[in-house]
Design a protein around this motif. Structure first.
Motif, PDB file in Angstrom:
ATOM      1  N   ALA A  23       0.835  -1.210   0.000  1.00 44.06           N
ATOM      2  CA  ALA A  23       0.000   0.000   0.000  1.00 44.06           C
ATOM      3  C   ALA A  23       0.864   1.253   0.000  1.00 44.06           C
ATOM      4  CB  ALA A  23      -0.920  -0.013   1.212  1.00 44.06           C
ATOM      5  N   ASP A  24       1.943   1.247   0.787  1.00 45.57           N
ATOM      6  CA  ASP A  24       2.837   2.411   0.850  1.00 45.57           C
ATOM      7  C   ASP A  24       3.530   2.630  -0.491  1.00 45.57           C
ATOM      8  OD1 ASP A  24       2.126   2.812   3.474  1.00 45.57           O
ATOM      9  OD2 ASP A  24       3.950   1.940   4.320  1.00 45.57           O
ATOM     10  N   LYS A  25       3.946   1.550  -1.129  1.00 45.90           N
ATOM     11  CA  LYS A  25       4.630   1.671  -2.422  1.00 45.90           C
ATOM     12  C   LYS A  25       3.683   2.255  -3.469  1.00 45.90           C
ATOM     13  CE  LYS A  25       7.748  -0.470  -5.628  1.00 45.90           C
ATOM     14  NZ  LYS A  25       8.923  -1.337  -5.723  1.00 45.90           N
ATOM     15  N   LEU A  26       2.396   1.906  -3.367  1.00 44.77           N
ATOM     16  CA  LEU A  26       1.391   2.415  -4.306  1.00 44.77           C
ATOM     17  C   LEU A  26       0.854   3.780  -3.874  1.00 44.77           C
ATOM     18  CD1 LEU A  26      -0.560  -0.913  -4.895  1.00 44.77           C
ATOM     19  CD2 LEU A  26       1.015   0.206  -6.492  1.00 44.77           C
ATOM     20  N   ASN A  27       1.405   4.296  -2.770  1.00 44.08           N
ATOM     21  CA  ASN A  27       1.020   5.609  -2.214  1.00 44.08           C
ATOM     22  C   ASN A  27      -0.468   5.676  -1.854  1.00 44.08           C
ATOM     23  OD1 ASN A  27       1.921   8.129  -1.296  1.00 44.08           O
ATOM     24  ND2 ASN A  27       1.167   9.159  -3.132  1.00 44.08           N
ATOM     25  N   LEU A  28      -0.995   4.561  -1.349  1.00 42.87           N
ATOM     26  CA  LEU A  28      -2.395   4.516  -0.913  1.00 42.87           C
ATOM     27  C   LEU A  28      -2.436   4.814   0.589  1.00 42.87           C
ATOM     28  CD1 LEU A  28      -3.523   1.346  -2.892  1.00 42.87           C
ATOM     29  CD2 LEU A  28      -3.957   3.744  -3.474  1.00 42.87           C
ATOM     30  N   LYS A  29      -2.284   6.086   0.922  1.00 44.26           N
ATOM     31  CA  LYS A  29      -2.127   6.485   2.323  1.00 44.26           C
ATOM     32  C   LYS A  29      -3.287   7.326   2.842  1.00 44.26           C
ATOM     33  CE  LYS A  29       2.919   6.320   1.907  1.00 44.26           C
ATOM     34  NZ  LYS A  29       4.192   7.075   2.002  1.00 44.26           N
ATOM     35  N   GLY A  30      -4.259   7.622   1.980  1.00 44.64           N
ATOM     36  CA  GLY A  30      -5.402   8.423   2.418  1.00 44.64           C
ATOM     37  C   GLY A  30      -6.248   7.678   3.437  1.00 44.64           C
ATOM     38  N   PRO A  31      -7.064   8.418   4.216  1.00 43.49           N
ATOM     39  CA  PRO A  31      -7.868   7.764   5.254  1.00 43.49           C
ATOM     40  C   PRO A  31      -8.913   6.793   4.695  1.00 43.49           C
ATOM     41  CG  PRO A  31      -8.447  10.097   5.042  1.00 43.49           C
ATOM     42  CD  PRO A  31      -7.220   9.883   4.229  1.00 43.49           C
ATOM     43  N   HIS A  32      -9.242   6.916   3.397  1.00 41.57           N
ATOM     44  CA  HIS A  32     -10.227   6.022   2.780  1.00 41.57           C
ATOM     45  C   HIS A  32      -9.573   4.911   1.988  1.00 41.57           C
ATOM     46  CE1 HIS A  32      -8.979   8.799  -0.309  1.00 41.57           C
ATOM     47  NE2 HIS A  32      -9.535   8.043  -1.241  1.00 41.57           N
ATOM     48  N   GLU A  33      -8.232   4.902   1.931  1.00 40.88           N
ATOM     49  CA  GLU A  33      -7.518   3.975   1.053  1.00 40.88           C
ATOM     50  C   GLU A  33      -6.816   2.873   1.852  1.00 40.88           C
ATOM     51  OE1 GLU A  33      -6.077   6.656  -2.680  1.00 40.88           O
ATOM     52  OE2 GLU A  33      -5.033   7.052  -0.780  1.00 40.88           O
ATOM     53  N   ALA A  34      -6.685   1.695   1.218  1.00 44.48           N
ATOM     54  CA  ALA A  34      -5.916   0.574   1.776  1.00 44.48           C
ATOM     55  C   ALA A  34      -6.272   0.325   3.247  1.00 44.48           C
ATOM     56  CB  ALA A  34      -4.417   0.820   1.613  1.00 44.48           C
ATOM     57  N   LEU A  35      -7.526  -0.041   3.473  1.00 44.86           N
ATOM     58  CA  LEU A  35      -8.007  -0.304   4.834  1.00 44.86           C
ATOM     59  C   LEU A  35      -7.781  -1.761   5.236  1.00 44.86           C
ATOM     60  CD1 LEU A  35     -11.358   1.676   4.568  1.00 44.86           C
ATOM     61  CD2 LEU A  35      -9.111   2.508   5.292  1.00 44.86           C
ATOM     62  N   PHE A  61     -12.546   2.390   1.228  1.00 41.34           N
ATOM     63  CA  PHE A  61     -13.814   2.599   1.926  1.00 41.34           C
ATOM     64  C   PHE A  61     -15.012   2.388   0.997  1.00 41.34           C
ATOM     65  CE2 PHE A  61     -17.179   5.056   4.083  1.00 41.34           C
ATOM     66  CZ  PHE A  61     -17.097   4.484   5.347  1.00 41.34           C
ATOM     67  N   GLU A  62     -14.805   2.569  -0.307  1.00 42.59           N
ATOM     68  CA  GLU A  62     -15.898   2.365  -1.261  1.00 42.59           C
ATOM     69  C   GLU A  62     -16.244   0.881  -1.392  1.00 42.59           C
ATOM     70  OE1 GLU A  62     -13.152   4.218  -1.940  1.00 42.59           O
ATOM     71  OE2 GLU A  62     -14.168   6.136  -1.584  1.00 42.59           O
ATOM     72  N   ASP A  63     -15.327   0.003  -1.022  1.00 41.21           N
ATOM     73  CA  ASP A  63     -15.568  -1.440  -1.104  1.00 41.21           C
ATOM     74  C   ASP A  63     -16.273  -1.909   0.172  1.00 41.21           C
ATOM     75  OD1 ASP A  63     -13.949  -1.703  -3.520  1.00 41.21           O
ATOM     76  OD2 ASP A  63     -12.215  -1.428  -2.206  1.00 41.21           O
ATOM     77  N   PRO A  64     -17.270  -2.796   0.053  1.00 34.60           N
ATOM     78  CA  PRO A  64     -17.932  -3.311   1.255  1.00 34.60           C
ATOM     79  C   PRO A  64     -16.937  -3.915   2.250  1.00 34.60           C
ATOM     80  CG  PRO A  64     -19.125  -4.004  -0.720  1.00 34.60           C
ATOM     81  CD  PRO A  64     -17.866  -3.331  -1.189  1.00 34.60           C
ATOM     82  N   GLU A  65     -15.902  -4.595   1.737  1.00 34.16           N
ATOM     83  CA  GLU A  65     -14.902  -5.212   2.616  1.00 34.16           C
ATOM     84  C   GLU A  65     -14.130  -4.149   3.395  1.00 34.16           C
ATOM     85  OE1 GLU A  65     -15.487  -7.860  -1.007  1.00 34.16           O
ATOM     86  OE2 GLU A  65     -15.238  -5.721  -0.640  1.00 34.16           O
ATOM     87  N   GLY A  66     -13.764  -3.054   2.707  1.00 35.97           N
ATOM     88  CA  GLY A  66     -13.028  -1.978   3.368  1.00 35.97           C
ATOM     89  C   GLY A  66     -13.873  -1.270   4.405  1.00 35.97           C
ATOM     90  N   LYS A  67     -15.128  -1.021   4.041  1.00 37.54           N
ATOM     91  CA  LYS A  67     -16.047  -0.344   4.961  1.00 37.54           C
ATOM     92  C   LYS A  67     -16.251  -1.175   6.226  1.00 37.54           C
ATOM     93  CE  LYS A  67     -18.982   2.159   2.820  1.00 37.54           C
ATOM     94  NZ  LYS A  67     -20.106   2.593   1.964  1.00 37.54           N
ATOM     95  N   GLU A  68     -16.389  -2.487   6.057  1.00 36.85           N
ATOM     96  CA  GLU A  68     -16.591  -3.375   7.206  1.00 36.85           C
ATOM     97  C   GLU A  68     -15.382  -3.339   8.140  1.00 36.85           C
ATOM     98  OE1 GLU A  68     -17.238  -8.119   7.919  1.00 36.85           O
ATOM     99  OE2 GLU A  68     -18.429  -7.162   6.354  1.00 36.85           O
ATOM    100  N   ILE A  69     -14.182  -3.374   7.570  1.00 33.02           N
ATOM    101  CA  ILE A  69     -12.961  -3.310   8.380  1.00 33.02           C
ATOM    102  C   ILE A  69     -12.897  -1.975   9.125  1.00 33.02           C
ATOM    103  CG2 ILE A  69     -10.427  -3.156   8.252  1.00 33.02           C
ATOM    104  CD1 ILE A  69     -10.661  -5.108   5.803  1.00 33.02           C
ATOM    105  N   PHE A  70     -13.186  -0.896   8.418  1.00 32.66           N
ATOM    106  CA  PHE A  70     -13.142   0.450   9.008  1.00 32.66           C
ATOM    107  C   PHE A  70     -14.103   0.560  10.189  1.00 32.66           C
ATOM    108  CE2 PHE A  70     -14.257   4.900   9.358  1.00 32.66           C
ATOM    109  CZ  PHE A  70     -13.060   5.573   9.139  1.00 32.66           C
ATOM    110  N   TRP A  71     -15.338   0.123   9.987  1.00 34.07           N
ATOM    111  CA  TRP A  71     -16.350   0.276  11.025  1.00 34.07           C
ATOM    112  C   TRP A  71     -16.153  -0.705  12.170  1.00 34.07           C
ATOM    113  CZ3 TRP A  71     -20.830   1.356   7.120  1.00 34.07           C
ATOM    114  CH2 TRP A  71     -20.923   2.743   6.929  1.00 34.07           C
ATOM    115  N   HIS A  72     -15.624  -1.888  11.870  1.00 29.93           N
ATOM    116  CA  HIS A  72     -15.405  -2.846  12.957  1.00 29.93           C
ATOM    117  C   HIS A  72     -14.291  -2.359  13.886  1.00 29.93           C
ATOM    118  CE1 HIS A  72     -15.956  -6.440  15.157  1.00 29.93           C
ATOM    119  NE2 HIS A  72     -14.715  -6.841  14.969  1.00 29.93           N
TER     120      HIS A  72
END
Length: 216
Positions: A23-35, A61-72
Motif C-alpha cells: 500500500a505504501d509503495k502504491l502511495n495509498l495512504k489516504g484515510p479512505h484507502e488501503a483499509l 472505503f468504497e468497497d464493502p470489505e473496506g467499509k466493514e474493516i473500518f467500522w469494525h
C-alpha cells in the motif's frame, strides 16, 4: 518477489514485505484507502506478510470489505472509550452494520448527555494512533482465562467449534476477542459520531438480559 494486483499488473517488492508495504509503495495512504487486503481470496490485515506471486486486492472505503474493516475497528474504539469512562461496563459484541456500527454492553447506563464525553474519549484514542495488533490465542482454555472477568465473552468462547482459530486484537490497553481483520492503525479514522442508544437482549433472545446498545 512479484505480487499481482487486481488489474493483473505486477509489482516487485523485497522478500518479507507486507500488504502495508505494498500500500505504501502504491502511495495509498489516504484515510479512505488501503483499509485491508485480500490475499489470494482471503481478507486480512495490512500487517499480513506477502509471498512471491500472491494475488492482492487492497480494499478502500468504497468497497464493502473496506467499509466493514473500518467500522469494525471503530467499534473497538467505542468500546475502549466506554471502558475508560465506565470501567465496570462489560463489552459483549460490536459488529459493523450498514450505516456504521454498534457495541452492546452489560452493566452500563447511558443518556444522550454522555455522547459528547464518549466522542471526546474516542478522539483521544484515535489521536494516539495505536497500531491494531492481532494476537493468536492458543486454546479455548487460554481464551477463557483471558476473559474470565466477562461471562458474555466466556459464553461466546464456549460456543466456538473445538479447534477453531481464536484471535484477539489489542490497541493500547484495550484487548478484545475478535477474528478481524482491522485497520493497521487508528489514525485512519478521521471522524466519529455517537448516534443513539437502545436496549438489546443478549444474543437476541428475550429470555436473556437486556443490554445497552450504543450506535455510532
Amino acid at each position: 518477489m512479484f505480487i499481482y494486483l487486481k488489474d493483473q499488473s505486477s509489482i516487485e517488492l523485497p522478500e518479507g514485505s507486507t500488504a502495508k508495504d505494498l500500500a505504501d509503495k502504491l502511495n495509498l495512504k489516504g484515510p479512505h484507502e488501503a483499509l485491508g487486503a485480500s490475499i489470494n481470496g482471503k481478507t486480512v490485515d495490512l500487517s499480513h506478510p506477502l509471498h512471491h506471486e500472491d494475488r492482492v486486492i487492497l480494499w478502500n472505503f468504497e468497497d464493502p470489505e473496506g467499509k466493514e474493516i473500518f467500522w469494525h475497528t471503530s467499534a473497538h474504539v467505542l468500546a475502549q472509550a466506554i471502558l475508560r469512562i465506565w470501567p465496570d461496563a462489560q463489552p459483549t459484541i460490536g459488529p459493523p452494520i450498514e450505516n456504521g456500527f454498534y457495541y452492546d454492553f452489560a452493566n452500563l447506563q447511558l443518556s444522550d448527555a454522555d455522547f459528547e464525553r464518549i466522542e471526546k474519549e474516542m478522539q483521544a484514542i484515535i489521536s494516539a494512533n495505536y497500531i491494531s495488533q492481532r494476537e493468536v490465542i492458543p486454546s479455548k482454555e487460554e481464551a477463557l482465562h483471558l476473559f474470565s472477568h466477562n461471562p458474555y465473552k466466556c459464553e461466546l468462547i464456549h460456543s466456538f467449534e473445538e479447534g477453531s482459530p481464536l484471535t484477539g486484537y489489542r490497541q493500547g490497553e484495550f484487548f478484545d476477542l475478535c477474528r478481524g481483520p482491522h485497520l493497521f492503525n487508528l489514525g485512519k479514522i478521521k471522524a466519529i459520531k455517537v448516534m443513539k442508544t437502545a436496549g438489546a437482549y443478549w444474543r437476541g433472545d428475550s429470555n436473556n438480559e437486556m443490554l445497552t446498545r450504543v450506535y455510532a
